[in-house]
Scaffold this motif. Structure first.
Motif, PDB file in Angstrom:
ATOM      1  N   LEU A  17       7.708   0.099  -1.159  1.00 34.24           N
ATOM      2  CA  LEU A  17       8.882  -0.565  -1.677  1.00 34.24           C
ATOM      3  C   LEU A  17       8.369  -2.143  -1.612  1.00 34.24           C
ATOM      4  N   LEU A  18       7.134  -2.323  -0.620  1.00 39.32           N
ATOM      5  CA  LEU A  18       7.099  -4.080  -0.684  1.00 39.32           C
ATOM      6  C   LEU A  18       5.961  -3.991  -1.821  1.00 39.32           C
ATOM      7  N   SER A  19       5.503  -3.026  -2.410  1.00 41.61           N
ATOM      8  CA  SER A  19       4.523  -3.382  -3.614  1.00 41.61           C
ATOM      9  C   SER A  19       5.293  -4.054  -4.674  1.00 41.61           C
ATOM     10  N   GLU A  20       4.308  -4.951  -5.594  1.00 42.23           N
ATOM     11  CA  GLU A  20       4.728  -5.682  -6.521  1.00 42.23           C
ATOM     12  C   GLU A  20       5.885  -5.114  -7.398  1.00 42.23           C
ATOM     13  N   PRO A  21       5.373  -3.614  -8.096  1.00 47.49           N
ATOM     14  CA  PRO A  21       6.227  -3.190  -8.966  1.00 47.49           C
ATOM     15  C   PRO A  21       7.688  -2.978  -8.612  1.00 47.49           C
TER      16      PRO A  21
END
Length: 287
Positions: free
Chosen positions: A248-252
């Protein structure tokens, strides 16, 4: 700040769409998902314009977003004959789109579809035709959001490649987006939490992420790759909080509307889980 998505959960529309929005807001949510009509029936529901506008106005005032989820019997791979024909599916999907549009929602989440023994090529063609007919004269802002499947009803719809391809082959790709379900991705084997970078990279190669609109944030009761679609509370399943947080913290995922489909807390809401997920982003910003 890197920003964070709108976090919330699925809520009941008992009492109306406006009441659903208020209940979500009172539980600390900035996003909510709802069934626009009876989740176990494709029977069309007359639009209550006043109730829908109440929902839309409340969301505008409080900076909330919402997504609708189509009824369980919806199957875009349905053929042209029988009680659950493509014509029935198209009528139901248009009904859902109209309600979602009136409520100010981002779109309607629909499962990829199940083939039920038909030839795969025919199944894919049926899905594309169903989307074409549904969206042919649709000019609203609400989009059709295709959800990846867990594989518990067949191998179709499990991969990002399939979702991207049917969108590309449709006549109205600009009216179609995606909903990524974390439990389904884990169950189907396309997301190994120990190798999240591979999923992110594959989605980038395919051009999946630019069209990601919604996320179903669910842990899994069953281990990786078993094609069992049983949701667990966040951090209470086989995926675990650490790996869900990493994804969830990833950019997409920062641009998406995130809705949990997990069991309610003792107070009848998802207040605790919503606060816990929101804290992932707040903790990230701490010096």
């Amino acid at each position: 700040m890197k920003g964070s998505p709108k976090i919330g959960a699925h809520v009941s529309i008992r009492g109306g769409y406006g009441r659903a929005a208020r209940f979500a807001w009172e539980s600390g949510a900035a996003c909510f998902q709802y069934f626009p009509k009876n989740p176990r029936s494709l029977k069309l529901k007359p639009l209550d314009g006043r109730d829908a506008e109440d929902c839309a106005a409340f969301c505008r005032k409080h900076g909330m977003v919402s997504i609708a989820h189509t009824p369980y019997p919806t199957n875009m791979a349905a053929g042209t004959a029988g009680a659950a024909s493509r014509q029935v599916m198209v009528g139901s999907l248009r009904n859902d789109l109209e309600i979602a549009e009136a409520c100010g929602s981002l779109g309607i989440v629909v499962h990829f579809g199940t083939f039920g023994g038909m030839e795969p090529l025919q199944g894919y063609q049926n899905i594309i035709q169903c989307m074409n007919e549904t969206l042919e004269s649709w000019n609203g802002r609400a989009r059709l959001l295709i959800e990846n499947q867990a594989g518990n009803h067949g191998s179709e719809g499990m991969t990002l490649e399939e979702l991207v391809k049917v969108r590309e082959l449709s006549r109205h790709p600009d009216k179609i987006g995606f909903c990524f379900d974390t439990c389904h991705a884990f169950a189907s084997g396309i997301w190994n939490p120990e190798q999240t970078g591979e999923l992110l990279g594959r989605g980038t190669e395919l051009g999946y992420w630019p069209h990601l609109v919604a996320v179903h944030l669910n842990d899994s009761m069953f281990p990786y790759g078993q094609r069992r679609d049983r949701h667990a509370g966040i951090g209470q399943g086989c995926i675990g909080e650490e790996k869900l947080r990493e994804l969830l913290l990833s950019e997409p995922f920062r641009r998406a509307a995130v809705a949990m489909e997990t069991a309610k807390g003792t107070d009848g809401s998802h207040r605790r889980e919503i606060a816990a997920v929101q804290n992932w982003y707040e903790a990230e910003e701490q010096p």
